[in-house]
Design a protein around this motif. Sequence first.
Motif, short mmCIF file in Angstrom:
data_model
loop_
_atom_site.label_atom_id
_atom_site.label_comp_id
_atom_site.label_asym_id
_atom_site.label_seq_id
_atom_site.Cartn_x
_atom_site.Cartn_y
_atom_site.Cartn_z
N LEU A 26 4.31 -9.48 -9.70
CA LEU A 26 3.55 -9.21 -8.49
C LEU A 26 2.84 -7.88 -8.57
CD1 LEU A 26 6.27 -10.14 -5.84
CD2 LEU A 26 4.21 -11.45 -6.34
N LYS A 27 1.64 -7.82 -8.02
CA LYS A 27 0.91 -6.57 -7.89
C LYS A 27 1.05 -6.13 -6.45
CE LYS A 27 -3.61 -6.49 -7.73
NZ LYS A 27 -5.04 -6.52 -8.09
N VAL A 28 1.53 -4.91 -6.23
CA VAL A 28 1.70 -4.36 -4.89
C VAL A 28 0.72 -3.20 -4.74
CG1 VAL A 28 3.30 -3.26 -3.28
CG2 VAL A 28 4.15 -4.96 -4.90
N THR A 40 3.04 -2.77 -10.35
CA THR A 40 3.41 -4.14 -10.67
C THR A 40 4.92 -4.23 -10.64
OG1 THR A 40 1.47 -4.35 -12.07
CG2 THR A 40 3.20 -5.98 -12.37
N MET A 41 5.42 -5.31 -10.05
CA MET A 41 6.86 -5.51 -9.93
C MET A 41 7.23 -6.88 -10.48
SD MET A 41 7.51 -4.10 -6.08
CE MET A 41 9.28 -4.00 -6.24
N THR A 42 8.47 -7.01 -10.93
CA THR A 42 8.99 -8.31 -11.35
C THR A 42 9.50 -9.04 -10.13
OG1 THR A 42 9.62 -7.41 -13.49
CG2 THR A 42 10.67 -9.46 -12.83
N GLY A 43 9.09 -10.27 -9.96
CA GLY A 43 9.53 -11.08 -8.84
C GLY A 43 8.43 -11.99 -8.37
N SER A 44 8.66 -12.69 -7.27
CA SER A 44 7.65 -13.56 -6.68
C SER A 44 7.75 -13.46 -5.17
CB SER A 44 7.85 -15.00 -7.13
OG SER A 44 9.09 -15.50 -6.67
N GLY A 78 0.89 -17.14 -2.63
CA GLY A 78 0.61 -16.16 -3.68
C GLY A 78 0.01 -14.85 -3.22
N ARG A 79 -0.23 -14.68 -1.90
CA ARG A 79 -0.84 -13.44 -1.43
C ARG A 79 -0.40 -13.13 0.00
NH1 ARG A 79 -7.14 -12.68 -0.45
NH2 ARG A 79 -6.48 -13.51 1.54
N LEU A 80 0.02 -11.88 0.22
CA LEU A 80 0.43 -11.41 1.54
C LEU A 80 -0.27 -10.10 1.83
CD1 LEU A 80 2.40 -11.36 4.03
CD2 LEU A 80 3.99 -10.13 2.56
N GLU A 81 -0.85 -9.98 3.03
CA GLU A 81 -1.49 -8.74 3.47
C GLU A 81 -0.94 -8.33 4.82
OE1 GLU A 81 -5.79 -8.78 3.42
OE2 GLU A 81 -5.79 -10.21 1.76
N LEU A 82 -0.59 -7.05 4.93
CA LEU A 82 -0.12 -6.48 6.19
C LEU A 82 -1.03 -5.31 6.53
CD1 LEU A 82 3.69 -6.30 5.36
CD2 LEU A 82 2.54 -8.07 6.67
N GLU A 83 -1.50 -5.25 7.78
CA GLU A 83 -2.32 -4.13 8.22
C GLU A 83 -1.68 -3.55 9.47
OE1 GLU A 83 -6.84 -3.13 9.70
OE2 GLU A 83 -6.49 -4.91 8.48
N PHE A 84 -1.34 -2.27 9.41
CA PHE A 84 -0.61 -1.59 10.47
C PHE A 84 -1.56 -0.88 11.42
CE2 PHE A 84 1.99 -2.13 6.79
CZ PHE A 84 3.19 -2.61 7.30
N GLU A 85 -1.08 -0.61 12.63
CA GLU A 85 -1.89 0.04 13.66
C GLU A 85 -2.43 1.40 13.22
OE1 GLU A 85 0.96 -0.05 16.89
OE2 GLU A 85 -0.18 -1.66 17.86
N ARG A 89 -2.40 -0.27 4.94
CA ARG A 89 -2.44 -1.68 4.53
C ARG A 89 -1.58 -1.88 3.29
NH1 ARG A 89 -8.61 -3.40 4.39
NH2 ARG A 89 -8.57 -1.76 2.84
N MET A 90 -0.94 -3.02 3.22
CA MET A 90 -0.15 -3.37 2.04
C MET A 90 -0.55 -4.77 1.61
SD MET A 90 3.94 -3.54 1.33
CE MET A 90 4.25 -5.03 2.27
N LYS A 91 -0.80 -4.94 0.33
CA LYS A 91 -1.13 -6.25 -0.23
C LYS A 91 -0.16 -6.53 -1.37
CE LYS A 91 -6.02 -5.70 0.71
NZ LYS A 91 -7.36 -5.61 0.14
N ILE A 92 0.38 -7.73 -1.36
CA ILE A 92 1.25 -8.18 -2.45
C ILE A 92 0.63 -9.46 -2.97
CG2 ILE A 92 3.55 -8.91 -3.13
CD1 ILE A 92 4.64 -7.41 -0.68
N GLU A 93 0.33 -9.49 -4.27
CA GLU A 93 -0.32 -10.67 -4.87
C GLU A 93 0.38 -11.09 -6.15
OE1 GLU A 93 -4.94 -10.55 -4.24
OE2 GLU A 93 -4.26 -8.62 -5.06
N LYS A 94 0.41 -12.38 -6.35
CA LYS A 94 0.92 -12.94 -7.60
C LYS A 94 -0.08 -12.61 -8.70
CE LYS A 94 2.08 -17.35 -9.65
NZ LYS A 94 2.15 -18.80 -9.44
N THR A 95 0.44 -12.18 -9.87
CA THR A 95 -0.47 -11.87 -10.98
C THR A 95 -0.40 -12.94 -12.04
OG1 THR A 95 1.20 -10.53 -12.09
CG2 THR A 95 -0.35 -9.39 -10.67
#
Length: 95
Positions: A26-28, A40-44, A78-85, A89-95
């Motif tokens: 995963l790319k964070v 980059t992290m190991t996991g899904s 395969g993709r998560l996006e969080l946007e805070f007030e 922003r945080m994006k986690i994507e499968k690589t």
Amino acid sequence: MPCIHPPDKVENINEESFMRKDGGSLKVRIENEGETLETTMTGSLKSVEEIAEMLGVEAENGSIKAVVDGVKVRMERGRLELEFENGERMKIEKT
């Protein structure tokens, strides 16, 4: 290393709460005030349905588009996006 601050409604959630510890990759990316941290992290990612249940929202057509305690959550497989007030922003994507 919690970099995000979850809303009160979804206590005890951090970046790792959205991931499984398996053999994927995963790319964070975290963006805050013009600065970007990328790693980059190991996991899904957990499934859309698992994350929807964890956040207390409904998944529609295999995706999430919701606001949970002021946090915009957008997810598809395969993709998560969080946007805070506060603009973070945080994006986690499968690589």
